[in-house]
Design an enzyme around this catalytic site. Sequence first.
Site, PDB file in Angstrom:
ATOM      1  N   GLY A  35       0.846  -1.199   0.000  1.00  0.00           N
ATOM      2  CA  GLY A  35       0.000   0.000   0.000  1.00  0.00           C
ATOM      3  C   GLY A  35       0.873   1.237   0.000  1.00  0.00           C
ATOM      4  N   GLY A  37      -0.717   4.735  -0.207  1.00  0.00           N
ATOM      5  CA  GLY A  37      -1.519   5.959  -0.144  1.00  0.00           C
ATOM      6  C   GLY A  37      -0.874   6.926   0.832  1.00  0.00           C
ATOM      7  N   ASN A  38      -1.682   7.785   1.422  1.00  0.00           N
ATOM      8  CA  ASN A  38      -1.191   8.821   2.323  1.00  0.00           C
ATOM      9  C   ASN A  38      -0.482   8.208   3.538  1.00  0.00           C
ATOM     10  OD1 ASN A  38      -2.683  11.172   4.540  1.00  0.00           O
ATOM     11  ND2 ASN A  38      -1.227  11.727   2.957  1.00  0.00           N
ATOM     12  N   PHE A 123     -10.153  -3.089  -0.420  1.00  0.00           N
ATOM     13  CA  PHE A 123      -9.323  -3.782  -1.416  1.00  0.00           C
ATOM     14  C   PHE A 123      -8.620  -5.022  -0.858  1.00  0.00           C
ATOM     15  CE2 PHE A 123      -8.953   0.825  -2.745  1.00  0.00           C
ATOM     16  CZ  PHE A 123      -9.975   0.740  -3.680  1.00  0.00           C
ATOM     17  N   LYS A 231     -13.944   4.423  15.073  1.00  0.00           N
ATOM     18  CA  LYS A 231     -13.828   5.887  15.234  1.00  0.00           C
ATOM     19  C   LYS A 231     -14.139   6.608  13.920  1.00  0.00           C
ATOM     20  CE  LYS A 231      -9.804   6.594  13.001  1.00  0.00           C
ATOM     21  NZ  LYS A 231      -9.688   7.445  11.802  1.00  0.00           N
ATOM     22  N   ARG A 295     -10.040  13.112   7.449  1.00  0.00           N
ATOM     23  CA  ARG A 295     -10.692  13.227   6.137  1.00  0.00           C
ATOM     24  C   ARG A 295     -12.179  12.894   6.218  1.00  0.00           C
ATOM     25  NH1 ARG A 295      -6.463   9.179   3.404  1.00  0.00           N
ATOM     26  NH2 ARG A 295      -7.217   8.048   5.219  1.00  0.00           N
ATOM     27  N   ASN A 296     -12.528  11.914   7.081  1.00  0.00           N
ATOM     28  CA  ASN A 296     -13.950  11.567   7.234  1.00  0.00           C
ATOM     29  C   ASN A 296     -14.737  12.778   7.749  1.00  0.00           C
ATOM     30  OD1 ASN A 296     -14.385   8.527   6.765  1.00  0.00           O
ATOM     31  ND2 ASN A 296     -12.507   8.597   7.965  1.00  0.00           N
ATOM     32  N   GLN A 326     -13.039   5.828   4.854  1.00  0.00           N
ATOM     33  CA  GLN A 326     -13.410   4.502   5.360  1.00  0.00           C
ATOM     34  C   GLN A 326     -14.712   4.557   6.169  1.00  0.00           C
ATOM     35  OE1 GLN A 326     -10.430   1.684   4.841  1.00  0.00           O
ATOM     36  NE2 GLN A 326     -11.115   3.118   3.299  1.00  0.00           N
TER      37      GLN A 326
HETATM   38  N1  LIG Z   1      -4.174   8.767   5.886  1.00  0.00           N
HETATM   39  C1  LIG Z   1      -4.158   8.716   7.210  1.00  0.00           C
HETATM   40  O1  LIG Z   1      -3.960   9.736   7.893  1.00  0.00           O
HETATM   41  C2  LIG Z   1      -4.336   7.384   7.903  1.00  0.00           C
HETATM   42  C3  LIG Z   1      -3.849   7.241   9.202  1.00  0.00           C
HETATM   43  C4  LIG Z   1      -4.001   6.045   9.861  1.00  0.00           C
HETATM   44  C5  LIG Z   1      -4.620   4.982   9.233  1.00  0.00           C
HETATM   45  N2  LIG Z   1      -5.068   5.138   7.958  1.00  0.00           N
HETATM   46  C6  LIG Z   1      -5.680   3.947   7.342  1.00  0.00           C
HETATM   47  O2  LIG Z   1      -4.745   3.407   6.410  1.00  0.00           O
HETATM   48  C7  LIG Z   1      -5.437   2.720   5.368  1.00  0.00           C
HETATM   49  C8  LIG Z   1      -4.894   3.183   4.027  1.00  0.00           C
HETATM   50  O3  LIG Z   1      -5.109   4.562   3.895  1.00  0.00           O
HETATM   51  P1  LIG Z   1      -4.121   5.556   3.145  1.00  0.00           P
HETATM   52  O4  LIG Z   1      -4.340   6.891   3.778  1.00  0.00           O
HETATM   53  O5  LIG Z   1      -2.733   5.032   3.121  1.00  0.00           O
HETATM   54  O6  LIG Z   1      -4.669   5.523   1.644  1.00  0.00           O
HETATM   55  P2  LIG Z   1      -5.306   6.725   0.800  1.00  0.00           P
HETATM   56  O7  LIG Z   1      -6.741   6.857   1.128  1.00  0.00           O
HETATM   57  O8  LIG Z   1      -4.464   7.951   0.943  1.00  0.00           O
HETATM   58  O9  LIG Z   1      -5.104   6.277  -0.696  1.00  0.00           O
HETATM   59  C9  LIG Z   1      -5.875   5.333  -1.361  1.00  0.00           C
HETATM   60  C10 LIG Z   1      -4.946   4.238  -1.840  1.00  0.00           C
HETATM   61  O10 LIG Z   1      -5.716   3.204  -2.447  1.00  0.00           O
HETATM   62  C11 LIG Z   1      -5.059   2.795  -3.639  1.00  0.00           C
HETATM   63  N3  LIG Z   1      -6.010   2.144  -4.519  1.00  0.00           N
HETATM   64  C12 LIG Z   1      -6.950   2.701  -5.329  1.00  0.00           C
HETATM   65  N4  LIG Z   1      -7.632   1.737  -5.988  1.00  0.00           N
HETATM   66  C13 LIG Z   1      -7.107   0.551  -5.574  1.00  0.00           C
HETATM   67  C14 LIG Z   1      -7.393  -0.808  -5.883  1.00  0.00           C
HETATM   68  N5  LIG Z   1      -8.363  -1.148  -6.740  1.00  0.00           N
HETATM   69  N6  LIG Z   1      -6.664  -1.770  -5.267  1.00  0.00           N
HETATM   70  C15 LIG Z   1      -5.708  -1.456  -4.374  1.00  0.00           C
HETATM   71  N7  LIG Z   1      -5.389  -0.180  -4.038  1.00  0.00           N
HETATM   72  C16 LIG Z   1      -6.093   0.805  -4.629  1.00  0.00           C
HETATM   73  C17 LIG Z   1      -4.484   4.071  -4.183  1.00  0.00           C
HETATM   74  O11 LIG Z   1      -3.476   3.806  -5.105  1.00  0.00           O
HETATM   75  C18 LIG Z   1      -3.939   4.687  -2.896  1.00  0.00           C
HETATM   76  O12 LIG Z   1      -2.681   4.175  -2.602  1.00  0.00           O
HETATM   77  C19 LIG Z   1      -6.927   2.996   5.600  1.00  0.00           C
HETATM   78  O13 LIG Z   1      -7.511   1.904   6.269  1.00  0.00           O
HETATM   79  C20 LIG Z   1      -6.920   4.203   6.528  1.00  0.00           C
HETATM   80  O14 LIG Z   1      -8.067   4.254   7.372  1.00  0.00           O
HETATM   81  C21 LIG Z   1      -4.931   6.285   7.281  1.00  0.00           C
HETATM   82  O1  LIG Z   2      -8.334  11.060   7.763  1.00  0.00           O
HETATM   83  P1  LIG Z   2      -9.143   9.940   8.365  1.00  0.00           P
HETATM   84  O2  LIG Z   2     -10.507  10.389   8.780  1.00  0.00           O
HETATM   85  O3  LIG Z   2      -9.146   8.732   7.475  1.00  0.00           O
HETATM   86  O4  LIG Z   2      -8.388   9.542   9.707  1.00  0.00           O
HETATM   87  C1  LIG Z   2      -6.984   9.384   9.660  1.00  0.00           C
HETATM   88  C2  LIG Z   2      -6.442   8.552  10.796  1.00  0.00           C
HETATM   89  O5  LIG Z   2      -7.153   7.345  10.943  1.00  0.00           O
HETATM   90  C3  LIG Z   2      -6.361   9.296  12.100  1.00  0.00           C
HETATM   91  O6  LIG Z   2      -5.681   8.504  13.060  1.00  0.00           O
END
Ligand SMILES: NC(=O)c1ccc[n+]([C@@H]2O[C@H](COP(=O)([O-])OP(=O)(O)OC[C@H]3O[C@@H](n4cnc5c(N)ncnc54)[C@H](O)[C@@H]3O)[C@@H](O)[C@H]2O)c1
Ligand SMILES: O=P(O)(O)OC[C@H](O)CO
Length: 386
Positions: A35, A37-38, A123, A231, A295-296, A326
Amino acid sequence: MTPAAQDQKLKGKETISEQNNNHEVSVKYRVTVVGSGNWGSVASKLIASNTLKLTSFHDEVRMWVYEEILATGEKLTDVINQTNENVKYLPGIKLGKNVIADPDLEHSVKDANMLVFVTPHQFMEGICKRLVGKIKGDVKALSLIKGMEVKMEGPCMISTLISEQLGVNCCVLMGANIANEIAVEKFSEATVGYREDKEIAQKWVQLFSTPYFLVSAVQDVEGVELCGTLKNVVAIAAGLVDGLEMGNNTKAAVMRIGLREMKAFSKLMFSSVKDSTFFESCGVADLITTCLGGRNRKVAEAFARSGGKRSFDELEAEMLQGQKLQGVSTAREVYELLSQRGWQELFPLFTSVHEICIGRLSPSAIVEYSEHTPNFSLVEGSAQLI
Ligand SMILES: NC(=O)c1ccc[n+]([C@@H]2O[C@H](COP(=O)([O-])OP(=O)(O)OC[C@H]3O[C@@H](n4cnc5c(N)ncnc54)[C@H](O)[C@@H]3O)[C@@H](O)[C@H]2O)c1
Ligand SMILES: O=P(O)(O)OC[C@H](O)CO
């Protein structure tokens, strides 16, 4: 002993034993992050800073990238490898030269003995299917994914999906972790949840800990994972309150009621969940940060400002440029579980968030009391169930 001290001891051992031509450090772990993403990109950066320092890890961190073509016509993977930046999901931040982006899922995991999963939860079923038989036998897994699936028999946490489909030990790491803040090295905490093997949990703690990212471990996988998952539903409620301009007291009330529902729901689903987990970073701290800056929250605020006329999907695409929410899908999944058991009235906040998201109720229903909308005072009922 702190992870840094442990490694220092390890390094000392290696130097001494190297002089004696007798290596005591035989295992070097290879890490792949599935993975990008962000949060996936920030996790890779954190890990890559540590693998350079810790002798028990290979320097290189492989990062699986769901390939896409950028507006410039270039492949995202090529740009990451040329610039050392994920220009789409984490622009402006160097990941570390030892992070290698790899668009081939199977290739990216084949040599790894530590796998970190961090994709949007929807995914993961497909990814696990593709990985069956493609990973090494001794792999340890960690899920950073906040979400779950719903099966006939009840909730299936993502760590369980990974464990069962791939036959591996899977811990989780959750916490008050807005990725963009950790990317610029602002102090944060996180919680590793483990089932039985404390040594494996300590290895994950070691891999992630830095002076600005403090990680601790608790023996409660489901509790930690459900905190991170649920959450996101409360964050939608908080965003609705912001969009309705209800103020801080209302938002605090929604957070308090949400926390009670998180605890009641978690304990009803898994009797092993511990009360103390809700006081870790993965619990109340994540709830607070998400309801303030996630973001939510942001997209739910825009949804409420539109009077519920614009869909979450449309707003997500417009406001997040490829990043994924999510909370909306988790609200649906929680609602499915509540309906299966006839428990909607016991979880009025979770229930109303889903009904608002699908347009059955208006955004203002989050703070309205009537015989037709869920009554928040019933939340006491859910607490009595546990
Ligand atoms: N961003 C945050 O601040 C944060 C913090 C803690 C936990 N999380 C959790 O981490 C997890 C991943 O979030 P993120 O922020 O890294 O991602 P993101 O939301 O920033 O990005 C989406 C990702 O999904 C990918 N994607 C799109 N279509 C796809 C497909 N068909 N198959 C596989 N991948 C695909 C994209 O390329 C991208 O890498 C989530 O469960 C989120 O809740 C996020
Ligand atoms: O940006 P959100 O709402 O997906 O939340 C990001 C992280 O889960 C915070 O810990």
